[in-house]
Design a protein around this motif. Structure first.
Motif, PDB file in Angstrom:
ATOM      1  N   ALA A   1       0.826  -1.209   0.000  1.00 15.80           N
ATOM      2  CA  ALA A   1       0.000   0.000   0.000  1.00 15.80           C
ATOM      3  C   ALA A   1       0.859   1.256   0.000  1.00 15.80           C
ATOM      4  O   ALA A   1       0.568   2.226  -0.710  1.00 15.80           O
ATOM      5  N   ASP A   2       1.926   1.241   0.792  1.00 18.10           N
ATOM      6  CA  ASP A   2       2.819   2.405   0.852  1.00 18.10           C
ATOM      7  C   ASP A   2       3.481   2.665  -0.496  1.00 18.10           C
ATOM      8  O   ASP A   2       3.637   3.821  -0.918  1.00 18.10           O
ATOM      9  N   GLU A   3       3.874   1.612  -1.188  1.00 20.41           N
ATOM     10  CA  GLU A   3       4.515   1.780  -2.491  1.00 20.41           C
ATOM     11  C   GLU A   3       3.525   2.297  -3.539  1.00 20.41           C
ATOM     12  O   GLU A   3       3.868   3.150  -4.353  1.00 20.41           O
ATOM     13  N   ILE A   4       2.309   1.771  -3.526  1.00 21.13           N
ATOM     14  CA  ILE A   4       1.289   2.259  -4.462  1.00 21.13           C
ATOM     15  C   ILE A   4       1.034   3.743  -4.236  1.00 21.13           C
ATOM     16  O   ILE A   4       0.998   4.535  -5.181  1.00 21.13           O
ATOM     17  N   THR A   5       0.882   4.119  -2.984  1.00 22.32           N
ATOM     18  CA  THR A   5       0.629   5.520  -2.644  1.00 22.32           C
ATOM     19  C   THR A   5       1.816   6.403  -3.029  1.00 22.32           C
ATOM     20  O   THR A   5       1.638   7.490  -3.575  1.00 22.32           O
TER      21      THR A   5
ATOM     22  N   PHE B   1      -4.303   2.340   3.787  1.00 23.15           N
ATOM     23  CA  PHE B   1      -4.077   3.617   3.122  1.00 23.15           C
ATOM     24  C   PHE B   1      -4.323   4.815   4.036  1.00 23.15           C
ATOM     25  O   PHE B   1      -3.878   5.917   3.734  1.00 23.15           O
ATOM     26  N   GLY B   2      -5.031   4.609   5.130  1.00 18.58           N
ATOM     27  CA  GLY B   2      -5.273   5.694   6.086  1.00 18.58           C
ATOM     28  C   GLY B   2      -5.895   6.896   5.426  1.00 18.58           C
ATOM     29  O   GLY B   2      -6.757   6.777   4.564  1.00 18.58           O
ATOM     30  N   ASP B   3      -5.419   8.067   5.814  1.00 19.25           N
ATOM     31  CA  ASP B   3      -6.004   9.304   5.275  1.00 19.25           C
ATOM     32  C   ASP B   3      -5.548   9.591   3.847  1.00 19.25           C
ATOM     33  O   ASP B   3      -5.962  10.566   3.253  1.00 19.25           O
ATOM     34  N   LYS B   4      -4.692   8.708   3.297  1.00 14.16           N
ATOM     35  CA  LYS B   4      -4.244   8.897   1.913  1.00 14.16           C
ATOM     36  C   LYS B   4      -5.315   8.428   0.916  1.00 14.16           C
ATOM     37  O   LYS B   4      -5.243   8.706  -0.258  1.00 14.16           O
ATOM     38  N   LEU B   5      -6.304   7.707   1.422  1.00 15.31           N
ATOM     39  CA  LEU B   5      -7.340   7.144   0.561  1.00 15.31           C
ATOM     40  C   LEU B   5      -8.640   7.877   0.808  1.00 15.31           C
ATOM     41  O   LEU B   5      -9.161   7.889   1.920  1.00 15.31           O
TER      42      LEU B   5
END
Length: 198
Positions: free
Chosen positions: A132-136, A190-194
């Motif tokens: 998820a971190d890499e996608i973001t 994704f937290g607040d990134k999504l």
């Protein structure tokens, strides 16, 4: 961004690569091909956009994305799957860049893509937060992320549950692939990134 990969991670990835290379993946790719087209349509991928397809397999998203005129890079841990995609794309004379890459350590610059996708792909990377971190990280601010994953309660999720007692024990910290199909799990990753997860 630098991600350290230890020896046990490398061994695990080598086993994953061998597993995916050993089956009749082109037959599986045919079954899930309509999902990639649906994801491209849902994301409204358009000509001139930059698209990264993570854990792309044979290009179920990459190929229909390239048909729109988007500039597409398809990555996968297993070169044999990318070879299948290369062959399929060549038949349509589609220009796609195919790169062997780990979904948990993408060799891509930060914020480089308008759209980042994965269709029944990144879910198989064992360490979900890394994926998820890499996608973001690869997606530009204001860009779009689109994922299709099997759900824990669907047929494939139930199949995985049935097979679990016979599968090798996953490494510490690894998560079940079908958790990517649970909206709460994806929101946590994704937290607040999504902005929105379904």
């Amino acid at each position: 961004m630098t991600i350290s990969i230890n020896t046990s991670d490398r061994d695990l990835k080598a086993r994953h690569r061998a597993l995916w290379a050993s089956g009749d993946y082109p037959a599986v790719a045919d079954v899930i091909a309509p999902l990639g087209t649906r994801l491209v349509e849902a994301l409204a991928i358009a000509s001139g956009e930059t698209v990264l397809d993570v854990a792309a397999g044979a290009g179920n998203v990459a190929i229909p994305a390239a048909r729109t005129g988007a500039s597409v890079i398809a990555t996968d841990l297993t070169p044999e799957l990318l070879d299948t995609g290369r062959h399929l794309a060549a038949r349509e004379q589609l220009d796609i860049t195919w790169r062997t890459a780990d979904a948990e350590a993408l060799p891509m610059p930060d914020a480089a893509f308008d759209v980042v996708t994965s269709c029944v792909g990144v879910m198989f990377a064992p360490f979900h937060q890394r994926g998820a971190d890499e996608i973001t990280r690869a997606c530009r601010s204001g860009g779009r992320i689109g994922l299709i994953n099997w759900t824990p309660t669907g047929f494939i999720g139930e199949l995985f549950t049935t097979m679990k007692p016979y599968a090798p024990t996953p490494p510490p910290g690894a998560s079940a692939p079908v958790l990517w199909g649970d909206a709460d799990h994806v929101r946590k990753l994704f937290g607040d990134k999504l902005a929105h997860a379904e």
